[in-house]
Design a protein around this motif. Structure first.
Motif, PDB file in Angstrom:
ATOM      1  N   CYS A  41       0.840  -1.200   0.000  1.00  0.00           N
ATOM      2  CA  CYS A  41       0.000   0.000   0.000  1.00  0.00           C
ATOM      3  C   CYS A  41       0.877   1.252   0.000  1.00  0.00           C
ATOM      4  O   CYS A  41       1.871   1.321   0.737  1.00  0.00           O
ATOM      5  N   PRO A  42       0.556   2.271  -0.793  1.00  0.00           N
ATOM      6  CA  PRO A  42       1.399   3.479  -0.843  1.00  0.00           C
ATOM      7  C   PRO A  42       1.345   4.311   0.437  1.00  0.00           C
ATOM      8  O   PRO A  42       2.255   5.092   0.700  1.00  0.00           O
ATOM      9  N   LEU A  44      -0.501   6.850   1.285  1.00  0.00           N
ATOM     10  CA  LEU A  44      -0.588   8.275   0.991  1.00  0.00           C
ATOM     11  C   LEU A  44      -2.053   8.639   0.762  1.00  0.00           C
ATOM     12  O   LEU A  44      -2.789   7.891   0.096  1.00  0.00           O
ATOM     13  N   TRP A  46      -5.328   9.979  -0.872  1.00  0.00           N
ATOM     14  CA  TRP A  46      -5.801  10.051  -2.257  1.00  0.00           C
ATOM     15  C   TRP A  46      -5.209   8.966  -3.152  1.00  0.00           C
ATOM     16  O   TRP A  46      -5.675   8.778  -4.269  1.00  0.00           O
ATOM     17  N   TYR A  47      -4.195   8.259  -2.699  1.00  0.00           N
ATOM     18  CA  TYR A  47      -3.625   7.169  -3.485  1.00  0.00           C
ATOM     19  C   TYR A  47      -4.020   5.794  -2.944  1.00  0.00           C
ATOM     20  O   TYR A  47      -4.039   4.818  -3.681  1.00  0.00           O
ATOM     21  N   ASN A  48      -4.291   5.742  -1.642  1.00  0.00           N
ATOM     22  CA  ASN A  48      -4.634   4.455  -1.040  1.00  0.00           C
ATOM     23  C   ASN A  48      -5.882   3.840  -1.660  1.00  0.00           C
ATOM     24  O   ASN A  48      -5.917   2.647  -1.973  1.00  0.00           O
ATOM     25  N   ALA A  50      -7.294   4.412  -4.595  1.00  0.00           N
ATOM     26  CA  ALA A  50      -7.082   3.989  -5.992  1.00  0.00           C
ATOM     27  C   ALA A  50      -6.297   2.678  -6.052  1.00  0.00           C
ATOM     28  O   ALA A  50      -6.633   1.775  -6.835  1.00  0.00           O
ATOM     29  N   TYR A  51      -5.287   2.545  -5.214  1.00  0.00           N
ATOM     30  CA  TYR A  51      -4.480   1.329  -5.223  1.00  0.00           C
ATOM     31  C   TYR A  51      -5.274   0.127  -4.701  1.00  0.00           C
ATOM     32  O   TYR A  51      -5.292  -0.942  -5.320  1.00  0.00           O
TER      33      TYR A  51
END
Length: 298
Positions: A41-42, A44, A46-48, A50-51
């Motif tokens: 998992c990134p 971060l 707003w990125y979590n 999407a991932y």
């Protein structure tokens, strides 16, 4: 060679069993791919999401498309749906039966992937850790809104320095994992119940209509296979005839070099019978066009 021919004929005559086996292999492959996948998992904002949602839904779409590609009946169904009416009417019940059968087999592997990811919980924790209500957890009470978002986004990363000593990280993870597993078991139970009802309620419906749809679905598939085999055999004989005609002028030279080409009268007559008088390109094109636009009535 005979053994391979027998295996090939078995696969052709038992396409439904073969497709069930392929769906099972895709399902096992989906589980194996997930267990071998290195989930990272990134952490971060707003990125979590999407991932996490991408890992949860993009591979199932790919598995669904693979199930459609590997299923021979999907192409047969599309050809039957798109073909002109011609001399043979199209039965919508047969097309619906084929579509239902194709979708059921293609959905097995994607559903298993989604259920496995939900039962594992990592994807949902990564996707929705930033969306939980921080007021439910005491560890975020003294932080500002921006700090709370940063901390919640780092919940999946237990090695991070900010979350290593945070007492609420495990609570958020357990909270989201419980929701993920509950959703996974619910989906699994829903599909099992749907399969159970479809299995046991089927005798309550008109069995004659179902048998007719299944019979003509198998007929369309087998007819297409036999037509392709016949075209291949005709193409081979047609090419053989063209090659013999090309080498007619140097027949004596080929004969001296011991090229064994069938020049006996019986072989020639047999080829003529198998070619059935179709010996020109225009004739072949006309025959294929007639088969597509004006299939003979049953």
């Amino acid at each position: 060679m005979d053994r391979f021919r027998m295996i090939f004929q078995y696969f052709q005559s038992n396409s439904e069993s073969v497709m069930n086996g392929i769906c099972g292999l895709l399902a096992l492959a989906s589980v194996k791919m997930y267990t071998c996948f290195d989930f990272s998992c990134p952490c971060l904002p707003w990125y979590n999401m999407a991932y996490g949602l991408g890992i949860m839904f993009v591979p199932p779409i790919a598995l669904f498309l693979c199930g459609l590609i590997l299923n021979r009946q999907s192409l047969v169904m599309l050809e039957e749906w798109r073909r002109p009416q011609g001399h043979r009417k199209k039965d919508l019940a047969v097309i619906r039966y084929m579509c239902s059968s194709i979708m059921q087999r293609a959905m097995v592997a994607p559903v298993i992937w989604i259920v496995v990811t939900l039962l594992d919980g990592k994807c949902l924790i990564c996707a929705f850790s930033s969306s939980v209500d921080p007021k439910k957890f005491v560890g975020f009470a003294n932080a500002s809104l921006e700090q709370v978002q940063q901390l919640l986004a780092k919940v999946p990363c237990k090695e991070d320095e900010l979350m290593r000593n945070n007492t609420s990280r495990k609570a958020v993870s357990r909270y989201l994992r419980c929701w993920s597993q509950a959703l996974g078991w619910s989906i699994l139970l829903l599909f099992i119940a749907a399969a159970f009802l479809a299995r046991w309620l089927r005798p309550c419906f008109n069995q004659a209509t179902l048998l007719q749809a299944r019979h003509w679905s198998n007929y369309i598939d087998i007819e297409q296979k036999i037509f392709e085999e016949t075209c291949c055999e005709h193409s081979r004989l047609f090419a053989h005839k063209c090659i013999l005609h090309f080498f007619e002028s140097m027949w004596q030279e080929i004969k001296l070099q011991s090229f064994s080409l069938p020049r006996e009268e019986e072989g020639v007559e047999r080829e003529e019978d198998l070619l059935r008088g179709i010996r020109h390109q225009d004739q072949v094109n006309k025959l294929l066009k007639m088969w597509y636009y004006e299939k003979p009535p049953l």
